[in-house]
Design a protein around this motif. Structure first.
Motif, mmCIF file in Angstrom:
data_model
loop_
_atom_site.group_PDB
_atom_site.id
_atom_site.type_symbol
_atom_site.label_atom_id
_atom_site.label_comp_id
_atom_site.label_asym_id
_atom_site.label_seq_id
_atom_site.Cartn_x
_atom_site.Cartn_y
_atom_site.Cartn_z
ATOM 1 N N ASP A 560 0.812 -1.209 0.000
ATOM 2 C CA ASP A 560 0.000 0.000 0.000
ATOM 3 C C ASP A 560 0.850 1.266 0.000
ATOM 4 O O ASP A 560 0.505 2.267 -0.630
ATOM 5 C CB ASP A 560 -0.924 0.005 1.219
ATOM 6 N N ALA A 561 1.994 1.205 0.710
ATOM 7 C CA ALA A 561 2.824 2.400 0.812
ATOM 8 C C ALA A 561 3.312 2.821 -0.568
ATOM 9 O O ALA A 561 3.260 4.003 -0.935
ATOM 10 C CB ALA A 561 4.000 2.128 1.733
ATOM 11 N N VAL A 562 3.770 1.841 -1.333
ATOM 12 C CA VAL A 562 4.264 2.141 -2.676
ATOM 13 C C VAL A 562 3.136 2.723 -3.516
ATOM 14 O O VAL A 562 3.309 3.725 -4.212
ATOM 15 C CB VAL A 562 4.819 0.862 -3.346
ATOM 16 N N ALA A 563 1.971 2.076 -3.425
ATOM 17 C CA ALA A 563 0.837 2.538 -4.216
ATOM 18 C C ALA A 563 0.490 3.983 -3.849
ATOM 19 O O ALA A 563 0.294 4.837 -4.721
ATOM 20 C CB ALA A 563 -0.359 1.618 -4.000
ATOM 21 N N ALA A 564 0.434 4.241 -2.551
ATOM 22 C CA ALA A 564 0.086 5.586 -2.110
ATOM 23 C C ALA A 564 1.152 6.574 -2.560
ATOM 24 O O ALA A 564 0.843 7.696 -2.968
ATOM 25 C CB ALA A 564 -0.066 5.607 -0.587
ATOM 26 N N GLY A 565 2.411 6.131 -2.515
ATOM 27 C CA GLY A 565 3.497 6.985 -2.944
ATOM 28 C C GLY A 565 3.380 7.378 -4.399
ATOM 29 O O GLY A 565 3.842 8.449 -4.812
ATOM 30 N N LEU A 566 2.757 6.520 -5.177
ATOM 31 C CA LEU A 566 2.586 6.811 -6.602
ATOM 32 C C LEU A 566 1.302 7.595 -6.853
ATOM 33 O O LEU A 566 0.876 7.761 -7.991
ATOM 34 C CB LEU A 566 2.553 5.508 -7.400
ATOM 35 N N GLY A 567 0.665 8.019 -5.785
ATOM 36 C CA GLY A 567 -0.525 8.847 -5.935
ATOM 37 C C GLY A 567 -1.791 8.037 -6.167
ATOM 38 O O GLY A 567 -2.796 8.584 -6.612
ATOM 39 N N LEU A 568 -1.745 6.727 -5.894
ATOM 40 C CA LEU A 568 -2.948 5.903 -6.076
ATOM 41 C C LEU A 568 -3.595 5.673 -4.711
ATOM 42 O O LEU A 568 -2.949 5.790 -3.676
ATOM 43 C CB LEU A 568 -2.569 4.565 -6.690
ATOM 44 N N ARG A 569 -4.875 5.350 -4.738
ATOM 45 C CA ARG A 569 -5.553 5.019 -3.486
ATOM 46 C C ARG A 569 -5.770 3.511 -3.429
ATOM 47 O O ARG A 569 -6.691 2.994 -4.069
ATOM 48 C CB ARG A 569 -6.900 5.712 -3.416
ATOM 49 N N PRO A 570 -4.923 2.816 -2.690
ATOM 50 C CA PRO A 570 -4.954 1.346 -2.734
ATOM 51 C C PRO A 570 -6.309 0.767 -2.349
ATOM 52 O O PRO A 570 -6.753 -0.203 -2.953
ATOM 53 C CB PRO A 570 -3.877 0.923 -1.734
ATOM 54 N N GLY A 571 -6.977 1.373 -1.362
ATOM 55 C CA GLY A 571 -8.271 0.842 -0.939
ATOM 56 C C GLY A 571 -9.269 0.822 -2.076
ATOM 57 O O GLY A 571 -9.917 -0.181 -2.365
ATOM 58 N N ARG A 572 -9.371 1.959 -2.760
ATOM 59 C CA ARG A 572 -10.339 2.049 -3.861
ATOM 60 C C ARG A 572 -9.946 1.137 -5.022
ATOM 61 O O ARG A 572 -10.794 0.544 -5.677
ATOM 62 C CB ARG A 572 -10.407 3.483 -4.364
ATOM 63 N N LEU A 573 -8.631 1.081 -5.277
ATOM 64 C CA LEU A 573 -8.157 0.220 -6.365
ATOM 65 C C LEU A 573 -8.590 -1.218 -6.119
ATOM 66 O O LEU A 573 -9.061 -1.902 -7.019
ATOM 67 C CB LEU A 573 -6.631 0.250 -6.429
ATOM 68 N N ARG A 574 -8.406 -1.650 -4.862
ATOM 69 C CA ARG A 574 -8.759 -3.030 -4.532
ATOM 70 C C ARG A 574 -10.205 -3.298 -4.875
ATOM 71 O O ARG A 574 -10.542 -4.299 -5.511
ATOM 72 C CB ARG A 574 -8.550 -3.283 -3.041
ATOM 73 N N ILE A 575 -11.073 -2.388 -4.425
ATOM 74 C CA ILE A 575 -12.497 -2.607 -4.662
ATOM 75 C C ILE A 575 -12.782 -2.629 -6.160
ATOM 76 O O ILE A 575 -13.518 -3.483 -6.663
ATOM 77 C CB ILE A 575 -13.320 -1.527 -3.945
ATOM 78 N N ALA A 576 -12.131 -1.711 -6.875
ATOM 79 C CA ALA A 576 -12.365 -1.640 -8.320
ATOM 80 C C ALA A 576 -11.943 -2.937 -9.008
ATOM 81 O O ALA A 576 -12.500 -3.308 -10.039
ATOM 82 C CB ALA A 576 -11.596 -0.460 -8.910
ATOM 83 N N LEU A 577 -10.958 -3.625 -8.444
ATOM 84 C CA LEU A 577 -10.474 -4.855 -9.079
ATOM 85 C C LEU A 577 -11.163 -6.102 -8.548
ATOM 86 O O LEU A 577 -11.259 -7.112 -9.239
ATOM 87 C CB LEU A 577 -8.966 -4.974 -8.870
ATOM 88 N N VAL A 578 -11.630 -5.985 -7.310
ATOM 89 C CA VAL A 578 -12.219 -7.155 -6.669
ATOM 90 C C VAL A 578 -13.611 -7.434 -7.236
ATOM 91 O O VAL A 578 -14.030 -8.581 -7.365
ATOM 92 C CB VAL A 578 -12.248 -6.897 -5.148
ATOM 93 N N VAL A 579 -14.331 -6.374 -7.593
ATOM 94 C CA VAL A 579 -15.674 -6.557 -8.142
ATOM 95 C C VAL A 579 -15.641 -7.385 -9.433
ATOM 96 O O VAL A 579 -16.347 -8.393 -9.540
ATOM 97 C CB VAL A 579 -16.378 -5.207 -8.338
ATOM 98 N N PRO A 580 -14.801 -7.005 -10.419
ATOM 99 C CA PRO A 580 -14.762 -7.884 -11.606
ATOM 100 C C PRO A 580 -14.272 -9.293 -11.291
ATOM 101 O O PRO A 580 -14.732 -10.253 -11.915
ATOM 102 C CB PRO A 580 -13.784 -7.171 -12.550
ATOM 103 N N ALA A 581 -13.380 -9.422 -10.315
ATOM 104 C CA ALA A 581 -12.908 -10.773 -9.964
ATOM 105 C C ALA A 581 -14.066 -11.638 -9.511
ATOM 106 O O ALA A 581 -14.174 -12.813 -9.889
ATOM 107 C CB ALA A 581 -11.845 -10.695 -8.866
ATOM 108 N N ALA A 582 -14.947 -11.055 -8.701
ATOM 109 C CA ALA A 582 -16.100 -11.813 -8.214
ATOM 110 C C ALA A 582 -17.070 -12.124 -9.347
ATOM 111 O O ALA A 582 -17.579 -13.240 -9.464
ATOM 112 C CB ALA A 582 -16.810 -11.033 -7.115
ATOM 113 N N LEU A 583 -17.328 -11.131 -10.204
ATOM 114 C CA LEU A 583 -18.244 -11.353 -11.323
ATOM 115 C C LEU A 583 -17.729 -12.477 -12.216
ATOM 116 O O LEU A 583 -18.479 -13.370 -12.626
ATOM 117 C CB LEU A 583 -18.396 -10.072 -12.152
ATOM 118 N N LEU A 584 -16.436 -12.429 -12.520
ATOM 119 C CA LEU A 584 -15.838 -13.450 -13.383
ATOM 120 C C LEU A 584 -15.967 -14.831 -12.753
ATOM 121 O O LEU A 584 -16.352 -15.801 -13.411
ATOM 122 C CB LEU A 584 -14.361 -13.122 -13.624
#
Lengths: 667, 277
Positions: A560-584
């Motif tokens: 998460d630290a690296v992600a945040a350092g790059l200006g990303l929000r790891p929490g939101r990213l996870r959710i954005a990726l986890v939803v398609p994972a579940a659908l698939l």
């Protein structure tokens, strides 16, 4: 890395485990008295127990059914718990248990095979057969993870692979021998029903002997808590102690399987409960785990007998332990302080200079192999390749199931890549994390509520079920930054829970549960063009956008630290990726059932081929997933000709050994 | 349900001139029994080897193609068998769309909510006779069955005072017990006998129970075969089995193979095998 058996920072009152145990025992006793009271008026209890004269029926039931069943529950619970503690200690792995290491399923498979091909053996050598299977299972798991120094992650991965493969083989045996092996089915679900004391007299001395052995092994086991170098410097013959403790653990598990079948969860849950209750020290842990295991299984079995199914059908105790135990474990998990050493599963692999070439080649191979899969088949005269008019004529029978299977394979693979990257856990996969089980739960609820639901509704239901499973999983695992061990433990528990709920629905004998049967095994023969179209369309809609998320997928495993350092929000990213994972995962499960190895194996294979950037891994895994499931579908048509095997089951059977091969080769 | 009924109706309404279907693929064993009893050999049926173990009466003639599992038929083999009619039951409904691509399909239910399986077996025999142009044979079969059941009812009248508890072994400790809505249950009702199992059962009329549940003090115990040799051996040393009231006084009959989900031939054989003492 040493297992951090760090004491919980928050100290518990010393009486806590005692109170918990007393509560469980009180519940167990109350349930037993209830059962006895329903059998016989209290005034005759003593006569039933002590009389050496003839007994009437009610007295016989009290003496030869109720009491041996209670004793058996206590014995089996204690045996499984002790087996779990020993395995966890020897392998320094808090999620080791007879079930997660594949020992119980292997024993069950051995018994099933003997029942079919050497029934004579079972009369006198039942335990020997189970033991042979259990030992073979553990040896296989050990061999597969040997080169990785029996690292906890590698061991559990190997155990899951071996266990799932063994239970798939056992299901294949049941399928092909239908009525005859019905008993194997009941007993695979673990039934504690007794008719006499013989099993108790067989199991009790073994438990006593093996527990005594375990007590003798206490000192070396204590040292095993330290890492190898410090233990060796203390002059302990590590290998010897490990080997002995493992032998005890395996024998315990095999003896239980031989008597009552596979009872999951207790071997994992009881030691975890003891640790969570604050029990420290190997000797105390063994004792308390055995007590907890005995009490847990006693209570679970008492509840099972209280509710003999809605239509007087039998609810297997093994399934009930999962229904009762999994939520307890999920609830307790965040309090589990033991950390699983970072199990960087199969990190190794070449790095390719031109990964896209390989991924492209794989994708290019797809049409050729698809043609082959459509042409290859089996008839009375053997395997043959159809061509011309015959090929065309066979198309309506082969194309829909193949297309649906390949689409499902591709979706499972993509879901696996997402899950592994999002959780930073190389052992993650839609099957292992319980998404397949969740999909089944969704389907069961839909069938219960809606008569003859449409395909679209079924797709929504399985996707929602998978999403529910993933949501529960993430909430449980959230309070700890998703350490791999905790996540897997939660996933396996969740999977067992959903499977048990679905099994309970089936055990009610409700005709609405009938469609679940074909689905559970992952049979594709029933699929028509409409099903295939739906599966392919879902894949076509869900898969391409994933390639836009390449950067996220590359950053997230770095932390998460690296992600945040790059200006990303790891929490939101996870959710954005986890939803398609579940659908698939949900969409795939609708087609090929809840279990297969494709979602776990395809991402690994892609990485081992050198496809390590997110996009190339995704492309490679999708192609490999489609190929694996396609191959499984071809084999499912011909392997047991004229019988059709379920494609999901065959995918487990080819994915399992292949994964084993990889595990063994990769040092 | 609706669509199947319509389909069957459409088939029944065929112009009389068209030759009745003769190349039958029969998915369900109960329907296999009926078809064979009407004097027709199907071109394809499922799990022939298990059929021999579990049913075997009427015997399966040689030359029938084995299409594999009833629950997951080999569609390619079915296609090669080139049936002109597929006979199935609602239990295999998930395959119905696939069957329909292959040949006309007729579905016959033996188990419906609140239905009587034995009556439905009679009805199915009549419907099959019409569908296959074997009305005379079907009528003869029904008459013969009714007469036989009447005769058996007379033979069994002396034991009418005792209810029957009917079960078959899954393993040494688990059984399926057949309730009032099962084929066995409706058959003994037709024979004027009472069923000792009055607890609810599932859709197919059976419940899965443990051995001690057979401890009905008054009942006569009927075990439908086959019983595996291992179970048979174990019963001698089984204290619960030995304590069952029916076993103590020797009111037990262990019948030869008798498939609980069969049709008229099974029901008749079951009735004939019931002991009258």
């Amino acid at each position: 890395m040493s297992e951090a058996v760090v004491a919980a920072p928050a100290p518990r009152p010393a009486s806590w485990p005692g109170l918990l145990l007393a509560g469980l025992l009180a519940a167990g006793l109350a349930l037993l008295l209830l059962r006895l009271h329903a059998t016989l008026p209290p005034g005759r209890w003593w006569h039933a127990i002590a009389s050496s004269g003839p007994l009437d029926m009610a007295e016989t039931v009290a003496r030869h059914v109720v009491l041996p069943r209670t004793t058996m529950a206590l014995l089996c619970g204690a045996a499984l718990a002790l087996s779990g503690v020993l395995l966890q200690r020897v392998l320094r792995n808090p999620i080791a248990s007879p079930l997660t290491l594949g020992i119980s399923p292997a024993a069950q498979l051995a018994l099933g095979a003997a029942m079919l091909w050497a029934p004579g053996l079972l009369a006198d050598w039942r335990e020997g057969v189970a033991l042979a299977g259990a030992v073979a299972g553990l040896l296989l798991v050990t061999a597969l993870s040997w080169r990785r120094g029996l690292a906890p992650g590698a061991v559990v991965l190997a155990g899951l692979v071996v266990g799932l493969t063994a239970s798939s083989l056992a299901s294949a045996l049941v399928l092909m021998n239908g009525e005859y092996l019905l008993s194997l089915l009941i007993w695979g679900a673990g039934s504690l029903a007794q008719a006499g004391w013989e099993p108790v007299w067989r199991l009790a001395p073994r438990l006593l002997l093996l527990a005594a052995l375990a007590v003798l092994l206490r000192r070396p086991l204590l040292l095993l808590g330290f890492d190898d170098t410090s233990a060796r410097s203390l002059g302990v013959s590590l290998l010897m102690a490990r080997g002995l403790a493992l032998a005890v653990a395996v024998w315990l598990a095999a003896a239980v399987v031989a008597e009552v079948g596979v009872i999951g969860f207790v071997g994992l849950g009881a030691p975890a409960l003891a640790r969570l209750a604050g029990v420290r020290g190997i000797g105390r842990q063994m004792a308390w785990s055995m007590a907890f295991g005995a009490a847990l299984l006693w209570v679970a079995d008492g509840l099972v007998q209280l509710a003999p199914g809605l239509r007087s059908d039998l609810m297997p105790t093994g399934a009930a332990t999962a229904v009762l135990g999994a939520p307890i474990l999920l609830w307790l998990l965040p309090r589990l302080r033991d950390t699983l050493p970072e199990g960087r599963g199969m990190e190794a692999g070449r790095r390719l200079s031109r990964p896209w070439l390989v991924a492209g080649l794989l994708l290019a191979l797809l049409p050729l192999l698809t043609w082959l899969a459509l042409a290859l088949g089996r008839a009375e005269q053997g395997w043959w390749i159809a061509s011309g008019a015959e090929w065309e004529a066979l198309l309506p029978w082969r194309a829909p199931r193949l297309a649906a299977a390949m689409a499902a394979g591709a979706m499972l693979a993509a879901s696996g890549v997402l899950l592994q990257r999002v959780t930073g856990n190389p052992m993650a996969g839609p099957e292992v994390l319980g998404l397949g089980g969740g999909a089944g739960f969704g389907l069961a609820v839909l069938l219960l509520l809606v008569p003859a639901p449409s395909r679209g509704a079924q797709l929504l239901a399985t996707a929602a079920g998978a999403a529910l499973a993933l949501a529960v999983l993430l909430i449980v695992a959230r309070r700890g930054g998703l350490p791999p061990g905790r996540l897997l433990l939660a996933g396996v528990s969740l999977s067992a829970f959903f499977q048990a709920v679905v099994a309970a629905f089936q055990a009610t004998g409700d005709p609405r549960a009938v469609p679940l049967l074909g689905w559970l095994s992952g049979s594709t023969g029933r699929l028509g063009p409409e099903d295939a179209m739906l599966a392919v369309a879902t894949a076509a809609v869900l898969l391409p956008p994933l390639f836009l998320a390449g950067r996220w997928l590359a950053v997230l495993p770095l932390g998460d630290a690296v992600a945040a350092g790059l200006g990303l929000r790891p929490g939101r990213l996870r959710i954005a990726l986890v939803v398609p994972a579940a659908l698939l995962a949900g969409a795939a499960a609708l087609t090929v059932g809840p279990m297969s190895f494709v979602g776990l194996a395809a991402p690994h294979l892609a990485r081992l081929m050198g496809l390590r950037t997110p996009s190339t891994q995704l492309a490679g895994a999708i192609a490999l997933g489609a190929l694996l499931m396609g191959a499984a579908d071809v084999l499912a048509r011909g392997l047991a000709f004229p019988f059709q095997l379920p494609t999901g089951l065959v995918a487990t059977l080819i994915g399992g050994p292949y994964l084993m091969l990889l595990l063994a080769r990769r040092a | 349900m609706k669509r199947r009924t319509v389909l069957a109706a459409a088939l029944l309404a065929r112009p009389a001139l068209a030759a009745p279907p003769r190349r039958l693929a029969v998915i369900d064993w109960g329907l296999v029994e009926l078809v064979l009893s009407l004097g027709i050999t199907p071109v394809a049926a499922g799990e022939l080897q298990s059929y021999r173990t579990w049913v075997n009466d009427p015997p399966m003639p040689a030359g029938v193609l084995d299409f594999g599992l009833r629950g997951d038929p080999n569609m390619e083999l079915l296609w090669r068998a080139a049936p002109d009619l597929i006979l199935t039951t609602p239990q295999f409904a998930s395959f119905q769309p696939r069957f329909e691509r292959l040949a006309p399909v007729a579905s016959f239910a033996t188990y419906v909510p609140g239905g009587n399986p034995l009556d439905l077996c009679f009805a199915n025999a009549a419907a099959l006779g019409r569908l296959l142009g074997r009305e005379a044979e079907a009528a003869a079969l029904r008459d013969r069955a009714a007469a036989e059941l009447d005769a058996q009812a007379r033979r069994l009248a002396p034991i009418g005072d005792r209810p029957l508890l009917m079960a078959n072994f899954i393993d040494a400790r688990h059984l399926r017990v057949h309730g009032g809505n099962s084929l066995f249950g409706t058959t003994i009702a037709r024979l004027g006998l009472r069923n000792a199992w009055t607890e609810p059962t599932n859709f197919w009329g059976f419940g899965t129970v443990t051995l001690e549940r057979l401890a009905d003090p008054a009942a006569r115990l009927v075990i439908a075969g086959p019983v595996s040799p291992a179970v048979m051996e174990g019963l001698v040393r089984n204290p619960v089995w030995q304590a069952l009231p029916a076993v103590r006084v020797g009111r037990v009959a262990i019948l030869p193979p008798c498939w609980a989900f069969g049709s008229l031939p099974t029901a008749l054989r079951f009735a004939r095998m019931l002991p009258d003492v």
